[in-house]
Design an enzyme around this catalytic site. Structure first.
Site, PDB file in Angstrom:
ATOM      1  N   GLU A   8       0.825  -1.217   0.000  1.00  0.00           N
ATOM      2  CA  GLU A   8       0.000   0.000   0.000  1.00  0.00           C
ATOM      3  C   GLU A   8       0.851   1.256   0.000  1.00  0.00           C
ATOM      4  OE1 GLU A   8      -3.083   0.312   2.982  1.00  0.00           O
ATOM      5  OE2 GLU A   8      -4.354  -1.109   1.937  1.00  0.00           O
ATOM      6  N   HIS A  41       8.923 -26.711  -1.763  1.00  0.00           N
ATOM      7  CA  HIS A  41       8.319 -27.842  -2.483  1.00  0.00           C
ATOM      8  C   HIS A  41       7.115 -27.400  -3.312  1.00  0.00           C
ATOM      9  CE1 HIS A  41      10.844 -30.847  -0.397  1.00  0.00           C
ATOM     10  NE2 HIS A  41      10.952 -29.832   0.461  1.00  0.00           N
ATOM     11  N   LYS A  43     -14.096  -0.250  -3.853  1.00  0.00           N
ATOM     12  CA  LYS A  43     -15.197   0.132  -2.947  1.00  0.00           C
ATOM     13  C   LYS A  43     -16.288   0.829  -3.747  1.00  0.00           C
ATOM     14  CE  LYS A  43     -12.326   1.036   1.118  1.00  0.00           C
ATOM     15  NZ  LYS A  43     -11.814   2.046   2.029  1.00  0.00           N
TER      16      LYS A  43
END
Ligand code: PA5
Length: 441
Positions: A288, A309, A423
């Site tokens: 951010e 792995h 949003k």
């Protein structure tokens, strides 16, 4: 003082001392901008002096809330998203047993809400809350974030139904803005105990405010030691202008050198699964803070040897986009002996006499050498152990380095305008009043 330090041994073929000297001017300028408070986002620099300036009464009050609630609850529900929960979760999960949920406990077990909109998650949470005594903290700086607001509505109704409205109001602690936001209004109206998130501390830099301190203390951990670690690291970060000796400046310098050379991805690597949420917190902090204006290192994380792995193949031989930052912990908190077995059918008797930690450290060293040889620059952040003090150091180190690194990159490390796009679309799609007729972005 337990020193956190940066080890550049596995970086030498990728970054020269001259390159560090060349970028040192930019990094010191970025540090000056941060400390003088005259750069972009300078109204969000409250975290810089927070470990020194935090009012001791806040810490006392948190301890009183813990003493009041902890004896009567089994679960503490932390409602928050992003910076409003990741720091607390990072510290708690670094310190608690991997199996804490299944073990008898002296302290409340922390469960999280408000970080997801999964209906199944909330159904499962409600079943858990039916069967256990609990209290809640709801944490939102803006007080208007949808995810925690939805979670709080659900959990509050459950709590009031279970204990009655009056008792419920003593079991809810709000952590929010001093004046603004829906959560502030609810907390005042319902008379919930409340802590304030300072105006000048952004969410992802707020772990050393009640946002992080309350859940960490409720889980039974030593917030004085956490703050002391942060205070000591602050002195080291602020007082030292030698880029080679100041770990935060060196980390900021190295990652910017590597970025300028085309290393666009940083993988934070741990060899202890308890550190997984340190990586989650770090990803938010750096993602951010730096990912904007078409710039920024993409933060990614790996837990080794587990991920050797799965992702090991890519790191060794895939596209050379990345560098790795290992968090290397010297000593574990416990010891487990490897039992002797005369038959040695599994062929691992050669390990007898070594501790699991020795084996893990050899895996770490072997991995660093292999990845370095495969074309991946590796830098190492060394810490002596994992405890509250060291975590306080690590948190402040990463925060300070993030501010310096963001200014060196040339962005505002303290805003997050890009978070608004999803949003807005969500509100348009859900028909939120005020968003009628608006275009999806
Ligand atoms: O770092 C940030 O500012 C964000 O991640 C916020 O912490 C997150 O969006 C939650 O916001 P709020 O605390 O206002 O609910």
């Amino acid at each position: 003082m337990n020193e956190l330090r940066i080890d550049t041994e596995h970086l030498r073929q990728y970054v020269s001392d001259d390159e560090i000297k060349q970028i040192a001017g930019d990094v010191l300028e970025a540090k000056k901008t941060l400390l003088d408070g005259n750069g972009k986002g300078n109204d969000f620099l409250g975290w810089v002096n927070l470990p020194e300036e935090l009012d001791p009464q806040i810490v006392s009050s948190i301890k009183k809330d813990v003493a009041r609630l902890a004896p009567k609850i089994k679960l503490f529900v932390v409602i928050g998203i992003g910076g409003s929960y990741l720091g607390a979760r990072a510290v708690i999960e670094a310190l608690q047993s991997e199996f804490a949920a299944m073990m008898p406990a002296q302290h409340p077990y922390v469960v999280y809400a408000g970080h997801t909109l999964s209906e199944d998650y909330y159904k499962q949470l409600l079943v858990l809350l039916d069967n256990n005594d609990y209290a809640v903290t709801v944490i939102s700086k803006s007080g208007t974030t949808t995810e925690p607001a939805v979670a709080f509505r659900i959990v509050k109704a459950h709590l009031e139904n279970k204990y009655g409205k009056e008792e419920a109001s003593h079991r809810i602690i709000a952590v929010t803005d001093a004046r603004r936001g829906a959560l502030h209004e609810i907390a005042v109206q319902e008379r919930y105990p409340m802590y304030v998130i300072p105006d000048n501390v952004g969410g992802r830099f707020s772990v050393l405010t009640p946002v992080g301190l309350l859940p960490i203390a409720m889980a039974g951990y030593d917030i004085d030691a956490l703050l002391q670690g942060a205070r000591d690291m602050r002195c080291l970060c602020i007082d030292n202008d030698d880029v080679m000796q100041n770990p935060a400046l060196l980390y900021a310098a190295l990652r910017n050198i590597l970025y300028r050379k085309g290393r666009k991805v940083e993988m934070l690597v741990n060899f202890l699964p308890n550190l997984k949420y340190i990586s989650e917190w770090w990803k938010q902090l750096y993602g951010e803070s730096e990912g904007k204006e078409g710039k920024g290192i993409l933060p990614h994380s790996l837990s080794f040897t587990t991920d050797l792995h799965s992702m090991g193949q890519y790191v060794q031989q895939g596209e050379r986009l990345m560098f790795e930052t290992f968090i290397s912990v010297d000593k574990p908190s416990s010891k487990v002996a490897i039992p002797a077995d005369e038959q040695n059918l599994d062929g691992i008797n050669y390990l007898l006499g070594k501790s699991l930690n020795d084996i893990n450290h050899n895996a770490e060293l072997g991995t660093m050498i292999a990845h370095r040889g495969g074309g991946v620059p590796v830098l190492k952040i060394c810490v002596p152990k994992v405890d509250e003090y060291v975590l306080g150091q690590l948190i402040y180190f990463f925060e300070f380095a993030c501010g310096v690194s963001g200014y060196t990159l040339g962005v505002n490390p303290f805003d997050q305008p890009g978070v608004e796009a999803y949003k807005k679309n969500m509100f348009i799609l859900l028909g939120k009043p005020g968003y009628e007729g608006q275009e999806l972005v």
